[in-house]
Design an enzyme around this catalytic site. Structure first.
Site, PDB file in Angstrom:
ATOM      1  N   TYR A   1      -4.039  11.462  -1.334  1.00  0.00           N
ATOM      2  CA  TYR A   1      -3.359  10.187  -1.126  1.00  0.00           C
ATOM      3  C   TYR A   1      -1.869  10.338  -1.431  1.00  0.00           C
ATOM      4  CZ  TYR A   1      -3.059   5.059  -1.191  1.00  0.00           C
ATOM      5  OH  TYR A   1      -2.766   3.749  -0.930  1.00  0.00           O
TER       6      TYR A   1
ATOM      7  N   CYS B   1       0.826  -1.205   0.000  1.00  0.00           N
ATOM      8  CA  CYS B   1       0.000   0.000   0.000  1.00  0.00           C
ATOM      9  C   CYS B   1       0.859   1.254   0.000  1.00  0.00           C
ATOM     10  CB  CYS B   1      -0.930   0.017   1.203  1.00  0.00           C
ATOM     11  SG  CYS B   1      -2.169  -1.269   1.103  1.00  0.00           S
ATOM     12  N   HIS B   2       1.778   1.346   0.937  1.00  0.00           N
ATOM     13  CA  HIS B   2       2.540   2.582   1.069  1.00  0.00           C
ATOM     14  C   HIS B   2       4.031   2.323   1.190  1.00  0.00           C
ATOM     15  CE1 HIS B   2      -1.561   3.149   2.634  1.00  0.00           C
ATOM     16  NE2 HIS B   2      -1.535   4.139   1.793  1.00  0.00           N
ATOM     17  N   GLY B   3       4.453   1.093   0.848  1.00  0.00           N
ATOM     18  CA  GLY B   3       5.871   0.821   0.703  1.00  0.00           C
ATOM     19  C   GLY B   3       6.655   0.668   2.000  1.00  0.00           C
TER      20      GLY B   3
END
Lengths: 186, 416
Positions: free
Chosen positions: B296, A150-152
């Site tokens: 985001y 998702c966000h590494g």
């Protein structure tokens, strides 16, 4: 109106303060159940435990089981993975606490404090990224452990956060061996 | 403010009887018939009316979809498929509602950029602007709750990621997340309460819209020239001049929506949401709906959990401060040569963040995301205050008629 303002000010003041005070307590008391109803209900709170037979998990194999609605990773690590995790000095870690529910809160994140006590190859962790709750992918990322797509966030072979936005190591749930091969989570 | 040309006079016995008891007809007449509106509004000013129509459309399609939808983890996905295949015209209603949300955001972003270009937030319209930002926040919340309801993979993981944002709050974060979820993970209690809130919030939006229009009608409309209406000749009555102009804009906008609904109904959504929710497997690449991608990208640009969440919140909160961050006394960017260039750089920044938000969080995308995130905040915190102080604006016309009427015509009309 001037007469009524001065006729008996203490009586009106008393009613004003008393009504206000009872009203404030009343609003608070009524708000409480409306807020509390959103917390987990009795069914969700009933602490589920899961028992898993780990004897069939060969070195280098992982399984995922569900506990309290969350995935739990159970991995039988290869010797190379254990060596890699042990070789990391504590000072290299982003989060130096073990995050292990079976140990005191201030236990350090040494590999020995991450694996299951009595079986250093076995590691059992809640498979929920400590960043925003995605499920990390196994044996990926720069440290050969877990990688959250998702966000590494990169976790190492002991599930410790090494790189990325996640603030903490993967959580370790309460675990205990109920026999030589069966482990109870929860 | 300019007074309407004439006052409402009830024409028959019933309207006289009603208006003496509740002057609702006088209110409607004064607000939407004779309301004095600047004569120089262009089509960028039609998006307020378009947004009102989209809100009504979303509420109507939403109410009928609620007659068929079931908010339970084991039935939600199936009930949406049931709507698509079995319910009479269910496919049309759902595609109208899902694409309607996207078009609602297209309209609101144009509306907001129009406000930033023409300085619509400046004195005396600060409260109007603040209510607008509040409406935007409510729209984001409503859209998020709605996106969770189909209970596909993107629904589930969007709910997980967004509720976990609250976990970044020190000390009480975990408890707040659990309280929001009604459990230890996203599950049936979460879905049920999101459905309840998804039904509630549109009516709260409608309430704030009433305040927004009220706050608009006290000072009256701004306009592309940015100078105040001075004489009655600067205005025309709202009806028929702007009912027709807004009406045309609404029809064209709905035409584009219809093309998407009938020919590309899934172009703006993500195919992974047609996979039922699986709590044990995160999709390889999760992204929010397109309209939340810039935020985001900002969330992911900061390499810390709390920092990312704070940056995300600040990116929206800074909009509330715009009326006080912009130091220029000239409203319209038409007469602000330097600000106009920075405005377009800002638009490109937002488009860039939108694109970066859709890309995986690695390598050059992360670096580009950081640069654009920094510029996003620089625009508000540095460019807006400094440009207003150093810029030499172009001379403003004497009247809002000057740019639209032949030379001398506005003077002649004013003299009449």
């Amino acid at each position: 109106m001037a007469e009524s303002d001065t006729a008996d000010p203490s009586r009106r003041d008393f009613l004003y303060i008393a009504t206000g005070a009872v009203g404030a307590v009343g609003v608070t008391a009524v708000a409480w159940p409306f807020i509390a109803q959103m917390n987990p209900d009795a069914a969700a709170l009933a602490l589920a435990t899961t028992e898993v037979d780990v004897s069939s998990i060969a070195p280098g194999m992982s399984i995922t089981v569900k506990w309290r609605g969350k995935p739990v990773f159970i991995r039988n690590r290869t010797p190379a993975e254990i060596e890699a995790a042990k070789a990391v000095p504590l000072s290299d870690l982003r989060d130096r606490t073990a995050r292990n529910a079976n140990l005191p809160d201030d236990a350090t994140a040494d590999d020995a404090n991450r694996g299951v006590a009595g079986n250093e190859a076995l590691i059992i962790m809640i498979g929920v990224c400590t960043h925003l709750g995605c499920v990390p992918l196994g044996q990926q990322g720069d440290y050969g452990g877990w990688f959250c797509p998702c966000h590494g966030s990169h976790y190492d072979t002991a599930g410790r956060i090494r790189q990325g936005p996640a603030p903490e190591n993967l959580q370790i749930p309460p675990v205990a061996f109920v026999s030589d091969s069966v482990v109870r989570i929860g | 403010m300019i007074k309407p040309l004439y006052k409402y006079e009830p024409k028959n016995g019933f309207t006289r009887w009603l208006d003496a008891r509740l002057p609702v007809l006088t209110l409607i007449h004064g607000s939407f018939v004779v309301f004095p509106t600047p004569r120089n509004l262009n089509y960028w000013y039609s998006f307020g009316a378009i947004l009102t129509v989209m809100l009504a459309s979303q509420i109507v399609t939403g109410i009928v979809l609620a007659m068929h939808y079931i908010p339970h983890t084991s039935l939600a996905f199936a009930s949406v498929e049931d709507i698509m295949r079995n319910v009479n015209f269910g496919w049309l209603l759902r595609y109208l509602h899902a694409n309607g949300a996207s078009f609602f955001f297209i309209a609101v972003y144009i509306h907001m950029f129009r406000g930033l270009y023409y300085g619509s937030y400046k004195e005396p319209r600060e409260v109007l602007w603040i209510l607008g930002v509040l409406l935007y926040v409510l729209m984001v919340a409503t859209a998020f709750f709605g996106y969770v309801l189909p209970w596909g993979q993107m629904s589930f993981w969007a709910a997980t990621v967004i509720t976990n944002l609250f976990g970044a709050i020190p000390l009480i974060g975990e408890s707040i997340t659990t309280w929001l979820l009604g459990g230890f993970s996203v599950d049936s209690p979460t879905l049920n309460r999101f459905y309840s809130l998804h039904y509630l919030l549109p009516f709260m939006i409608a309430g704030v819209v009433v305040l927004h229009i009220w706050a608009l009608h006290v000072p009256g409309n701004g306009n592309p020239v940015g100078i105040q209406v001075r004489v009655p000749q600067d205005t025309v009555p709202f009806h028929p001049y702007y009912t027709v102009k807004d009406g045309l804009a609404i029809v064209v906008f709905l035409f584009v929506l219809a093309v998407v609904v009938f020919y590309q109904p899934n172009a703006l959504s993500h195919p992974d949401n047609y996979i039922p929710a699986d709590p044990l497997k995160t999709p390889a690449h999760i992204v929010p709906e397109w309209y939340l991608l810039p935020f985001y990208a900002i969330l992911r640009a900061v390499p810390s959990k709390l920092g990312g969440v704070l940056a995300l919140g600040a990116a929206i909160f800074v909009l509330f401060l715009v009326p006080w961050l912009d130091t220029s006394r000239v409203r319209s960017a038409t007469y602000r040569p330097i600000y106009r260039q920075f405005f377009w750089i800002f638009v490109i920044t937002c488009v860039g963040l939108t694109w970066l938000g859709s890309q995986p969080p690695e390598g050059g995308y992360v670096i580009a995301g950081r640069i654009l995130t920094i510029y996003y905040f620089l625009h508000f915190l540095v460019v807006l205050p400094v440009v207003g102080l150093v810029e030499k604006p172009k001379p403003l016309p004497a009247s809002i008629n000057d740019p639209v009427l032949p030379p001398g015509e506005s003077v002649r009309q004013a003299a009449e």
